[in-house]
Design an enzyme around this catalytic site. Sequence first.
Site, mmCIF file in Angstrom:
data_model
loop_
_atom_site.group_PDB
_atom_site.id
_atom_site.type_symbol
_atom_site.label_atom_id
_atom_site.label_comp_id
_atom_site.label_asym_id
_atom_site.label_seq_id
_atom_site.Cartn_x
_atom_site.Cartn_y
_atom_site.Cartn_z
ATOM 1 C CG ASP A 60 38.234 28.743 51.248
ATOM 2 O OD1 ASP A 60 38.115 27.631 51.894
ATOM 3 O OD2 ASP A 60 37.868 29.088 50.038
ATOM 4 C CG ASP A 61 41.460 33.147 51.833
ATOM 5 O OD1 ASP A 61 41.528 32.298 50.991
ATOM 6 O OD2 ASP A 61 40.813 34.309 51.500
ATOM 7 C CG HIS A 111 42.759 28.468 49.066
ATOM 8 N ND1 HIS A 111 41.287 28.446 47.980
ATOM 9 C CD2 HIS A 111 42.168 29.831 49.249
ATOM 10 C CE1 HIS A 111 40.762 29.377 48.085
ATOM 11 N NE2 HIS A 111 41.398 30.389 48.871
ATOM 12 C CG HIS A 115 44.100 33.945 47.531
ATOM 13 N ND1 HIS A 115 43.176 34.675 46.707
ATOM 14 C CD2 HIS A 115 43.360 33.151 48.083
ATOM 15 C CE1 HIS A 115 42.060 34.501 47.222
ATOM 16 N NE2 HIS A 115 41.870 33.559 48.054
ATOM 17 C CE1 TYR A 152 40.123 36.793 44.908
ATOM 18 C CE2 TYR A 152 41.595 35.297 43.374
ATOM 19 C CZ TYR A 152 41.444 36.413 44.637
ATOM 20 O OH TYR A 152 42.410 37.160 45.160
ATOM 21 C CG HIS A 206 36.942 33.439 53.402
ATOM 22 N ND1 HIS A 206 35.717 33.633 52.912
ATOM 23 C CD2 HIS A 206 37.668 33.462 52.271
ATOM 24 C CE1 HIS A 206 35.643 33.487 51.725
ATOM 25 N NE2 HIS A 206 36.953 33.489 51.369
HETATM 26 NI NI NI Z 1 40.531 32.246 49.117
#
Ligand code: NI
Length: 257
Positions: A60-61, A111, A115, A152, A206
């Site tokens: 993720d991210d 995603h 965020h 989250y 991540h």
């Molecule tokens: Ni995230």
Amino acid sequence: MFTRRNLIVGSGAALACGGLMPAAGLAASSVSLPEDFASARPDAVKAGPARGNLVAMTFDDGPHPTLTPALLDMLKERRIRATFYVIGRNAARYPDIIKRMVDEGHEIGNHSWSHPFLSRLGSGGVLRELDRTSDAVYKAVQRIPTTLRPPYGALTDRQAHFIAKDREMPTILWSVDPEDWRRPGSSVVASRILNRTGPGAIILTHDIHAPTVRAMPTALDGLLDRGFEFATVSMILGRRDWSKLRWRLPQVADATS
Ligand code: NI
């Protein structure tokens, strides 16, 4: 037939389909979901079937300008395919990395753009976060994410249902969380992944944290040693391989959308 399956994307798609300029920056065109794409059911999942030996690594991210390419090298070396839940604004900034992900067989998931806690947003705000991200991915690779991971994990059941219905995107949570974002160190991240993973696991990590990427050789080799095979999220859910979906480019820009 296509009403619900035509996902709205913004000016990028209009430009991609032949130079149609959106009027006043508001025009949108749509990308038709591939005909071989299965509908989103159930609305949200945490893991694949607990049989066989498939697991899904999710990152993720990102993309991150240096860590993500380093991770892609590790995956390539092991012929492992993964799923990247990218943040839209990062995807817009690093389209070449998105392209490399797709070229190397990975799946791209949504995603959100910035965020946020999507659970705190109304429907319009949620869709803007998702569509803007899909648009950025579309600009990079002419395909769009078909699953969502909410930042989250924050999404109400109602929202998950609405997104599955309106965007055909199931919400993908996880079954293994090494809490790598707390930066416990590479060896802890690797051992948590190895100790907690079973068949059907969806593993949350991540690719923006250096210790996480450094943990991957041990974690991935350990999972391979235990006989696990890696699949992308769509594959672990029994859907068609995202990278093989037959995408159709948008035909028209719909100025009224
Ligand atoms: Ni995230």
